[in-house]
Design an enzyme around this catalytic site. Sequence first.
Site, PDB file in Angstrom:
ATOM      1  N   HIS A 203       0.802  -1.225   0.000  1.00 30.85           N
ATOM      2  CA  HIS A 203       0.000   0.000   0.000  1.00 30.85           C
ATOM      3  C   HIS A 203       0.833   1.273   0.000  1.00 30.85           C
ATOM      4  O   HIS A 203       0.288   2.362  -0.107  1.00 30.85           O
ATOM      5  CB  HIS A 203      -0.943   0.018   1.208  1.00 30.85           C
ATOM      6  CG  HIS A 203      -0.217   0.247   2.507  1.00 30.85           C
ATOM      7  ND1 HIS A 203       0.516  -0.736   3.128  1.00 30.85           N
ATOM      8  CD2 HIS A 203      -0.087   1.355   3.273  1.00 30.85           C
ATOM      9  CE1 HIS A 203       1.038  -0.248   4.236  1.00 30.85           C
ATOM     10  NE2 HIS A 203       0.696   1.020   4.349  1.00 30.85           N
TER      11      HIS A 203
HETATM   12  C1  UD1 Z   1      -2.084   5.250   6.167  1.00 35.07           C
HETATM   13  C2  UD1 Z   1      -0.766   5.666   6.819  1.00 35.07           C
HETATM   14  C3  UD1 Z   1       0.275   4.570   6.620  1.00 35.07           C
HETATM   15  C4  UD1 Z   1      -0.247   3.223   7.076  1.00 35.07           C
HETATM   16  C5  UD1 Z   1      -1.545   2.933   6.351  1.00 35.07           C
HETATM   17  C6  UD1 Z   1      -2.126   1.604   6.738  1.00 35.07           C
HETATM   18  C7  UD1 Z   1      -0.265   8.075   6.822  1.00 35.07           C
HETATM   19  C8  UD1 Z   1       0.594   9.108   6.228  1.00 35.07           C
HETATM   20  N1  UD1 Z   1      -0.236   6.875   6.219  1.00 35.07           N
HETATM   21  O1  UD1 Z   1      -1.858   5.169   4.771  1.00 35.07           O
HETATM   22  O2  UD1 Z   1       1.418   4.888   7.380  1.00 35.07           O
HETATM   23  O3  UD1 Z   1       0.713   2.227   6.803  1.00 35.07           O
HETATM   24  O4  UD1 Z   1      -2.471   3.980   6.677  1.00 35.07           O
HETATM   25  O5  UD1 Z   1      -3.329   1.372   6.056  1.00 35.07           O
HETATM   26  O6  UD1 Z   1      -0.901   8.309   7.799  1.00 35.07           O
HETATM   27  N2  UD1 Z   1      -9.216   4.711   2.119  1.00 35.07           N
HETATM   28  C9  UD1 Z   1     -10.413   4.036   2.068  1.00 35.07           C
HETATM   29  N3  UD1 Z   1     -11.011   3.678   3.243  1.00 35.07           N
HETATM   30  C10 UD1 Z   1     -10.472   3.973   4.461  1.00 35.07           C
HETATM   31  C11 UD1 Z   1      -9.263   4.688   4.503  1.00 35.07           C
HETATM   32  C12 UD1 Z   1      -8.643   5.046   3.316  1.00 35.07           C
HETATM   33  O7  UD1 Z   1     -10.916   3.736   1.006  1.00 35.07           O
HETATM   34  O8  UD1 Z   1     -11.059   3.598   5.495  1.00 35.07           O
HETATM   35  C13 UD1 Z   1      -8.546   5.078   0.841  1.00 35.07           C
HETATM   36  C14 UD1 Z   1      -8.902   6.480   0.405  1.00 35.07           C
HETATM   37  O9  UD1 Z   1      -8.967   6.505  -0.979  1.00 35.07           O
HETATM   38  C15 UD1 Z   1      -7.690   7.277   0.837  1.00 35.07           C
HETATM   39  C16 UD1 Z   1      -6.568   6.266   0.668  1.00 35.07           C
HETATM   40  O10 UD1 Z   1      -7.152   5.026   1.020  1.00 35.07           O
HETATM   41  O11 UD1 Z   1      -7.499   8.425   0.110  1.00 35.07           O
HETATM   42  C17 UD1 Z   1      -5.385   6.557   1.545  1.00 35.07           C
HETATM   43  O12 UD1 Z   1      -5.751   6.639   2.920  1.00 35.07           O
HETATM   44  P1  UD1 Z   1      -4.817   7.461   3.955  1.00 35.07           P
HETATM   45  O13 UD1 Z   1      -5.312   7.292   5.349  1.00 35.07           O
HETATM   46  O14 UD1 Z   1      -4.593   8.844   3.474  1.00 35.07           O
HETATM   47  O15 UD1 Z   1      -3.431   6.730   3.807  1.00 35.07           O
HETATM   48  P2  UD1 Z   1      -3.068   5.187   3.756  1.00 35.07           P
HETATM   49  O16 UD1 Z   1      -2.507   4.896   2.424  1.00 35.07           O
HETATM   50  O17 UD1 Z   1      -4.190   4.335   4.273  1.00 35.07           O
END
Ligand code: UD1
Length: 355
Positions: A203
Amino acid sequence: MRLLHIAGARPNFPKLAPVHRAVCIAGWEQVIVHTGQHYDLAMSEQFFEQLGIPTPDENLEVGSASHAVQTARVMERLEPVLVDRRPDWVLVYGDVNSTVAAALAASKLGIRVAHVEAGLRSYDRAMPEEINRIVTDRLADLLLTPSRDASETLKREGEPDEEIAFVGNVMIDTLVHALPAARASGFRSQLGVGDGAVVVTLHRPSNVDDPVRLGRIAAGLRQLATTRPVVFPAHPRTRQRLAAAGIDLGEVLVLDPIGYFAMLDLVQSAFAVVTDSGGLQEETTALGIPCFTLRDNTERPVTVTEGTNVLVRDPSAVAGLVSELTQRKPQGRIPEGWDGHAAERIVQALAERDR
Ligand code: UD1
């Protein structure tokens, strides 16, 4: 003693669970604030249920956004909660955006911050988590480290000895606690996967945001899947990137995100794990399962020097490395303090600093 825990994203939840339990036993007051950084059932609520964490007392519902917006939203919405509840300590976990945002908001209100999983460094500032780690550690009043090298790093960076407490790894507390339930979950039999699968998670932006690199990784996984079962529970972000780039994964079994028990059931029986997750590097070391980490660096070097982790810089090498394992299974040992009792040592470290 009044504690306020910050939980935001999936990797925070298995760290919070054992600390919450240990604080219950200590009989201290505690509240949980969920920032809402992760919000899907499978990314959040399911973990609370399985890990026995009570429903959060507050949910800030910040959702997904750019780094600055997400961080700012947490700060803005957390500040009144902190003013209102006035805890003795704010406990922040890991290295996600919610971690650094909460550390900033609390320390500016003069509320003491304890950082669980302090002192990890990849020395790669292209990783957003590295910036979160450095800033959180600079602000924290109590640095709770998972490994001796993390304590040494903090000393080198000038943190005072009395603020550093080596407590061990809380992720392994959760692993030890959940292993029987994971094995009994029957997830693998439902899936029709026996022992000896390769389990994949990816991811990180550095792997999934560049369609060329993602395509090379996918080619390696396709090749691997012709020789043994490959199971890939995919993060929503990775799903989006694979679809956008039109990348096919062949015989790889791609799943939606799965719960903690299901994942642990897969990993404890896996032939090998291919990942870019921080938590899985640790869990495979604790379980003695070979792990290939698709990154140039790791903030968890003990998983390489003592554990079963190998860094793989070139994604096209993965299929070959996994196949070689039939001849040469990596031997590892379990690092100090990865014994299922880290949360008790956290409670002790906080008690020693009670005032
Ligand atoms: C975040 C953390 C990362 C961790 C990861 C585990 C930061 C900078 N990054 O990354 O360190 O390893 O979580 O998962 O904090 N999304 C969904 N549903 C959700 C949450 C997210 O669909 O419940 C999708 C959305 O499109 C979102 C993307 O995932 O834009 C990224 O989510 P985000 O929390 O920004 O970062 P992660 O890649 O999950």
